[in-house]
Design a protein around this motif. Sequence first.
Motif, mmCIF file in Angstrom:
data_model
loop_
_atom_site.group_PDB
_atom_site.id
_atom_site.type_symbol
_atom_site.label_atom_id
_atom_site.label_comp_id
_atom_site.label_asym_id
_atom_site.label_seq_id
_atom_site.Cartn_x
_atom_site.Cartn_y
_atom_site.Cartn_z
ATOM 1 N N THR A 114 7.207 13.960 7.350
ATOM 2 C CA THR A 114 6.469 13.357 8.451
ATOM 3 C C THR A 114 7.226 13.487 9.763
ATOM 4 O OG1 THR A 114 5.351 11.767 7.019
ATOM 5 C CG2 THR A 114 5.549 11.180 9.354
ATOM 6 N N ALA A 282 2.933 3.997 7.412
ATOM 7 C CA ALA A 282 1.693 4.506 6.825
ATOM 8 C C ALA A 282 1.694 6.030 6.773
ATOM 9 C CB ALA A 282 0.495 4.001 7.625
ATOM 10 N N ARG A 285 4.143 7.216 3.974
ATOM 11 C CA ARG A 285 3.606 6.982 2.627
ATOM 12 C C ARG A 285 2.414 7.881 2.322
ATOM 13 N NH1 ARG A 285 6.673 2.982 0.829
ATOM 14 N NH2 ARG A 285 7.408 1.342 2.243
ATOM 15 N N ALA A 286 1.707 8.293 3.373
ATOM 16 C CA ALA A 286 0.579 9.220 3.171
ATOM 17 C C ALA A 286 1.022 10.676 3.166
ATOM 18 C CB ALA A 286 -0.463 9.011 4.265
#
Length: 316
Positions: A114, A282, A285-286
């Motif tokens: 990310t 978020a 975790r995605a």
Amino acid sequence: MTAPIRIAVIGLGKIAHDQHLPAIARSHQFDLVATVDRAGVSEGPTPFFPSIEALIASGIAVDAVAICTPPQVRHDIAQTALEQGWHVLLEKPPGATIAEVVALREAAQERKVTLFTAWHSRFAPAVEAAGAWLKGREMTRAKITWREDVRIWHPGQDWIWAPGGFGVFDPGINGLSIATSILPSPMFVVSSQLSFPANLCAPIAAQVSCRDRSGAPIELDFDFLQEGPQHWDIEVETTSGTLVLSKGGAELSVSEGALGEHDTRGEDLVGEYPGLYRRFAALVRAGVSEVDVSPMRLVADAFLRARIVQVEEFHE
């Protein structure tokens, strides 16, 4: 990943101490495992390192880093972190140039980690409601006013006046980050006048004329020498009412009455960074990235279209 995200903060300047470290401490999603700064000091018992290389060599388990250094040195640190397989949050502005941020986005995609360009002002309390009110409306005019006292908000931060430091656009880009997220259509720079102190390499004030896709004018008024009341305001006129988003996105009103009043922006930027870290968690975790360079593009275009004016020297 369901356990807390093990995070290191890199760069222990004012924004890290005022915002990042408190937000991480209050979050159940993150566990602060290290801090890094070439000239800083340890934060209590948390392991401290003078460089990201020293952090890597320590063997401490890290999942993510928040990079809060000046933008001029951010790319290489972020690239090193991505090569370790760490998720990366970039404090705004996310780099010294757009090309750096795009390259980091590609590196994050290659390594399937990310990358988050953290435009904190988008998480101010009233911004989401402002965007919802404007959705589908026809804008006729807008003005973005970001006028603050650099001596109060950026004391001793010489990097802000160096090439790649953005000058008055460092705070002004906060207004642009809100505008690019709530205005009904894209905005384009038409002309600009940038005021450079004779002894510095970045502007201390900027007057920028923009338009949206339909030709509606958008004026930017940025100034680093504001005394008295500080101004972080966006006013948007539409064919069905006028919206005013003030105090950096903390308060919102429309022509027919207030939509909601929230805590003022204040020195602690109430609420922005907890929301920022909820979003980062978020994304991690995605397994996805969120990289937006649209505020930086507007700054770059303001320089491309600029008439440069030299003004008197600035000294703190």
